[in-house]
Motif scaffolding. Structure first.
Motif, PDB file in Angstrom:
ATOM      1  N   ARG A  53       0.872  -1.188   0.000  1.00  0.00           N
ATOM      2  CA  ARG A  53       0.000   0.000   0.000  1.00  0.00           C
ATOM      3  C   ARG A  53       0.900   1.226   0.000  1.00  0.00           C
ATOM      4  N   LEU A  54       0.767   2.039  -1.050  1.00  0.00           N
ATOM      5  CA  LEU A  54       1.670   3.186  -1.198  1.00  0.00           C
ATOM      6  C   LEU A  54       0.909   4.500  -1.090  1.00  0.00           C
ATOM      7  N   ARG A  55       1.596   5.537  -0.624  1.00  0.00           N
ATOM      8  CA  ARG A  55       1.012   6.883  -0.615  1.00  0.00           C
ATOM      9  C   ARG A  55       0.728   7.313  -2.046  1.00  0.00           C
ATOM     10  N   VAL A  80     -11.344  -5.323 -10.075  1.00  0.00           N
ATOM     11  CA  VAL A  80     -11.238  -4.032 -10.773  1.00  0.00           C
ATOM     12  C   VAL A  80      -9.981  -3.241 -10.396  1.00  0.00           C
ATOM     13  N   ASN A  81      -9.150  -3.761  -9.488  1.00  0.00           N
ATOM     14  CA  ASN A  81      -7.939  -3.039  -9.072  1.00  0.00           C
ATOM     15  C   ASN A  81      -6.789  -3.348 -10.048  1.00  0.00           C
ATOM     16  N   THR A  82      -6.869  -2.726 -11.215  1.00  0.00           N
ATOM     17  CA  THR A  82      -5.923  -3.029 -12.297  1.00  0.00           C
ATOM     18  C   THR A  82      -4.472  -2.774 -11.892  1.00  0.00           C
ATOM     19  N   ARG A 129      -3.185  -5.588  -9.791  1.00  0.00           N
ATOM     20  CA  ARG A 129      -3.034  -6.803 -10.595  1.00  0.00           C
ATOM     21  C   ARG A 129      -1.786  -6.709 -11.469  1.00  0.00           C
ATOM     22  N   ARG A 130      -1.495  -5.514 -12.004  1.00  0.00           N
ATOM     23  CA  ARG A 130      -0.301  -5.346 -12.830  1.00  0.00           C
ATOM     24  C   ARG A 130       0.961  -5.567 -11.982  1.00  0.00           C
ATOM     25  N   VAL A 131       0.938  -5.092 -10.739  1.00  0.00           N
ATOM     26  CA  VAL A 131       2.097  -5.310  -9.859  1.00  0.00           C
ATOM     27  C   VAL A 131       2.310  -6.819  -9.675  1.00  0.00           C
ATOM     28  N   GLU A 165       1.411  -9.243 -11.632  1.00  0.00           N
ATOM     29  CA  GLU A 165       1.899  -9.836 -12.888  1.00  0.00           C
ATOM     30  C   GLU A 165       3.369  -9.497 -13.114  1.00  0.00           C
ATOM     31  N   HIS A 166       3.749  -8.251 -12.805  1.00  0.00           N
ATOM     32  CA  HIS A 166       5.164  -7.868 -12.968  1.00  0.00           C
ATOM     33  C   HIS A 166       6.078  -8.671 -12.040  1.00  0.00           C
ATOM     34  N   CYS A 167       5.513  -9.197 -10.962  1.00  0.00           N
ATOM     35  CA  CYS A 167       6.313  -9.998 -10.016  1.00  0.00           C
ATOM     36  C   CYS A 167       6.320 -11.474 -10.402  1.00  0.00           C
ATOM     37  N   TRP A 175       2.606   6.959  -6.427  1.00  0.00           N
ATOM     38  CA  TRP A 175       2.111   6.027  -7.447  1.00  0.00           C
ATOM     39  C   TRP A 175       2.676   6.369  -8.823  1.00  0.00           C
ATOM     40  N   GLY A 176       2.675   5.345  -9.692  1.00  0.00           N
ATOM     41  CA  GLY A 176       2.967   5.569 -11.104  1.00  0.00           C
ATOM     42  C   GLY A 176       4.440   5.696 -11.433  1.00  0.00           C
ATOM     43  N   ARG A 177       5.310   5.336 -10.498  1.00  0.00           N
ATOM     44  CA  ARG A 177       6.761   5.414 -10.758  1.00  0.00           C
ATOM     45  C   ARG A 177       7.419   4.045 -10.725  1.00  0.00           C
ATOM     46  N   GLY A 178       6.595   2.999 -10.694  1.00  0.00           N
ATOM     47  CA  GLY A 178       7.154   1.650 -10.660  1.00  0.00           C
ATOM     48  C   GLY A 178       7.668   1.234  -9.296  1.00  0.00           C
ATOM     49  N   LEU A 179       7.363   2.012  -8.257  1.00  0.00           N
ATOM     50  CA  LEU A 179       7.915   1.697  -6.927  1.00  0.00           C
ATOM     51  C   LEU A 179       7.240   0.470  -6.311  1.00  0.00           C
ATOM     52  N   ALA A 180       5.937   0.292  -6.553  1.00  0.00           N
ATOM     53  CA  ALA A 180       5.267  -0.894  -6.001  1.00  0.00           C
ATOM     54  C   ALA A 180       5.862  -2.153  -6.617  1.00  0.00           C
ATOM     55  N   THR A 181       6.062  -2.102  -7.921  1.00  0.00           N
ATOM     56  CA  THR A 181       6.658  -3.264  -8.602  1.00  0.00           C
ATOM     57  C   THR A 181       8.055  -3.542  -8.058  1.00  0.00           C
ATOM     58  N   GLU A 182       8.842  -2.490  -7.861  1.00  0.00           N
ATOM     59  CA  GLU A 182      10.230  -2.644  -7.379  1.00  0.00           C
ATOM     60  C   GLU A 182      10.265  -3.271  -5.976  1.00  0.00           C
TER      61      GLU A 182
HETATM   62  C1  LIG Z   1      -1.606  -0.708  -6.320  1.00  0.00           C
HETATM   63  C2  LIG Z   1      -0.451   0.239  -6.025  1.00  0.00           C
HETATM   64  C3  LIG Z   1       0.424  -0.350  -4.938  1.00  0.00           C
HETATM   65  C4  LIG Z   1       0.361   0.411  -7.326  1.00  0.00           C
HETATM   66  O1  LIG Z   1       1.455   1.257  -7.011  1.00  0.00           O
HETATM   67  P1  LIG Z   1       2.377   1.935  -8.143  1.00  0.00           P
HETATM   68  O2  LIG Z   1       3.686   2.271  -7.525  1.00  0.00           O
HETATM   69  O3  LIG Z   1       1.606   2.998  -8.830  1.00  0.00           O
HETATM   70  O4  LIG Z   1       2.588   0.719  -9.143  1.00  0.00           O
HETATM   71  P2  LIG Z   1       3.628   0.686 -10.330  1.00  0.00           P
HETATM   72  O5  LIG Z   1       4.091   2.070 -10.675  1.00  0.00           O
HETATM   73  O6  LIG Z   1       4.645  -0.349  -9.989  1.00  0.00           O
HETATM   74  O7  LIG Z   1       2.716   0.253 -11.558  1.00  0.00           O
HETATM   75  C5  LIG Z   1       2.125  -0.977 -11.644  1.00  0.00           C
HETATM   76  C6  LIG Z   1       1.284  -1.084 -12.910  1.00  0.00           C
HETATM   77  O8  LIG Z   1      -0.025  -0.574 -12.655  1.00  0.00           O
HETATM   78  C7  LIG Z   1      -0.407   0.321 -13.680  1.00  0.00           C
HETATM   79  N1  LIG Z   1      -1.291   1.302 -13.084  1.00  0.00           N
HETATM   80  C8  LIG Z   1      -1.007   2.191 -12.134  1.00  0.00           C
HETATM   81  N2  LIG Z   1      -2.106   2.885 -11.814  1.00  0.00           N
HETATM   82  C9  LIG Z   1      -3.108   2.436 -12.607  1.00  0.00           C
HETATM   83  C10 LIG Z   1      -4.492   2.727 -12.740  1.00  0.00           C
HETATM   84  N3  LIG Z   1      -5.069   3.660 -11.983  1.00  0.00           N
HETATM   85  N4  LIG Z   1      -5.213   2.041 -13.630  1.00  0.00           N
HETATM   86  C11 LIG Z   1      -4.634   1.090 -14.392  1.00  0.00           C
HETATM   87  N5  LIG Z   1      -3.336   0.734 -14.286  1.00  0.00           N
HETATM   88  C12 LIG Z   1      -2.582   1.407 -13.410  1.00  0.00           C
HETATM   89  C13 LIG Z   1       0.904   0.894 -14.154  1.00  0.00           C
HETATM   90  O9  LIG Z   1       0.761   1.432 -15.445  1.00  0.00           O
HETATM   91  C14 LIG Z   1       1.800  -0.325 -14.109  1.00  0.00           C
HETATM   92  O10 LIG Z   1       1.543  -1.183 -15.172  1.00  0.00           O
HETATM   93  P3  LIG Z   1       2.472  -1.219 -16.488  1.00  0.00           P
HETATM   94  O11 LIG Z   1       3.877  -1.351 -15.981  1.00  0.00           O
HETATM   95  O12 LIG Z   1       1.983  -2.394 -17.210  1.00  0.00           O
HETATM   96  O13 LIG Z   1       2.260   0.075 -17.175  1.00  0.00           O
HETATM   97  C15 LIG Z   1      -0.964   1.640  -5.585  1.00  0.00           C
HETATM   98  O14 LIG Z   1      -1.857   2.117  -6.547  1.00  0.00           O
HETATM   99  C16 LIG Z   1      -1.632   1.616  -4.228  1.00  0.00           C
HETATM  100  O15 LIG Z   1      -0.979   1.667  -3.194  1.00  0.00           O
HETATM  101  N6  LIG Z   1      -2.983   1.545  -4.221  1.00  0.00           N
HETATM  102  C17 LIG Z   1      -3.752   1.579  -2.995  1.00  0.00           C
HETATM  103  C18 LIG Z   1      -3.600   0.323  -2.169  1.00  0.00           C
HETATM  104  C19 LIG Z   1      -3.959  -0.930  -2.941  1.00  0.00           C
HETATM  105  O16 LIG Z   1      -4.887  -0.944  -3.737  1.00  0.00           O
HETATM  106  N7  LIG Z   1      -3.184  -1.967  -2.646  1.00  0.00           N
HETATM  107  C20 LIG Z   1      -3.410  -3.263  -3.221  1.00  0.00           C
HETATM  108  C21 LIG Z   1      -4.537  -3.899  -2.530  1.00  0.00           C
HETATM  109  S1  LIG Z   1      -4.378  -5.638  -2.666  1.00  0.00           S
END
Ligand SMILES: CC(C)(COP(=O)(O)OP(=O)(O)OC[C@H]1O[C@@H](n2cnc3c(N)ncnc32)[C@H](O)[C@@H]1OP(=O)(O)O)[C@@H](O)C(=O)NCCC(=O)NCCS
Length: 174
Positions: free
Chosen positions: A88-90, A126-128, A131-133, A135-137, A94-101
């Protein structure tokens, strides 16, 4: 006990009881909580209980550059040698690939240091982004299922998804 770890851009250190306020602030953002509670903040006393239970398998992440608090990553022990991946990130981070890292580092740790046989994760269908994180892992979708919620939240009608990566699958990627 768990150890601190580092990735290219993140410093992760074990969660401690004093971190409650940081996590209360994190959960006060309705966008962060959208797919967890429908946007409602977690009450501070509940966060206190969650923190007490999460010590030993959750890390707080900080940005290497400015020492900014980024969020948390976890590897909760579940059945036998399974570990549940969570994060869970602030919103500002978001959007910098930090969750994936961060999540990738924890998946590797689960198999190299924590003797996991499987890493799994769940989120709302619906939490795309989440789900992408997964899949990236390297985790793959194993099921979609409906959960009875006392109060449904937007998107819950599409159910939840579960992803997993087994040790043998992970070994093949090394
Ligand atoms: C889910 C979460 C951790 C992702 O963090 P993040 O640092 O933005 O993730 P990343 O930058 O590593 O990106 C992961 C992928 O998600 C995609 N993505 C990010 N925000 C998106 C959105 N709103 N809609 C669709 N895809 C999105 C990115 O494009 C990336 O995919 P790609 O590499 O194929 O382009 C963050 O949004 C978050 O903390 N959300 C609230 C808490 C939560 O939902 N936790 C998970 C509950 S199980």
């Amino acid at each position: 006990m768990i150890e601190p770890l580092a990735t290219e851009r993140l410093r992760l250190r074990p969660l401690v009881a004093d971190d409650v306020d940081r996590l209360v602030d994190l959960d006060a953002d309705p966008e962060v909580m959208r797919y967890i509670s429908g946007g409602a903040p977690t009450p501070p006393d509940e966060t206190e209980r969650i923190v007490a239970r999460a010590i030993g398998h959750r890390w707080l992440a900080f940005d290497n550059d400015g020492d900014e608090f980024v969020g948390w990553f976890g590897l909760r022990p579940s059945a036998a040698r399974d570990r549940e991946l969570g994060y869970r990130l602030r919103r500002a981070c978001w959007g910098r690939g930090l969750a994936t890292e961060g999540a990738r580092a924890l998946v590797d740790l689960a198999f190299t240091e924590l003797d996991a046989s499987r890493v799994w994760a769940q989120t709302m269908t619906v939490n795309t982004a989440s789900r992408r994180v997964m899949e990236h892992c390297g985790l793959r979708l194993v099921r979609t299922f409906l959960t009875e919620l006392p109060e449904p939240i937007a998107g819950s009608e599409a159910g939840d998804v579960e992803y997993e990566l087994t040790r043998s699958e992970w070994v093949r990627t090394q």
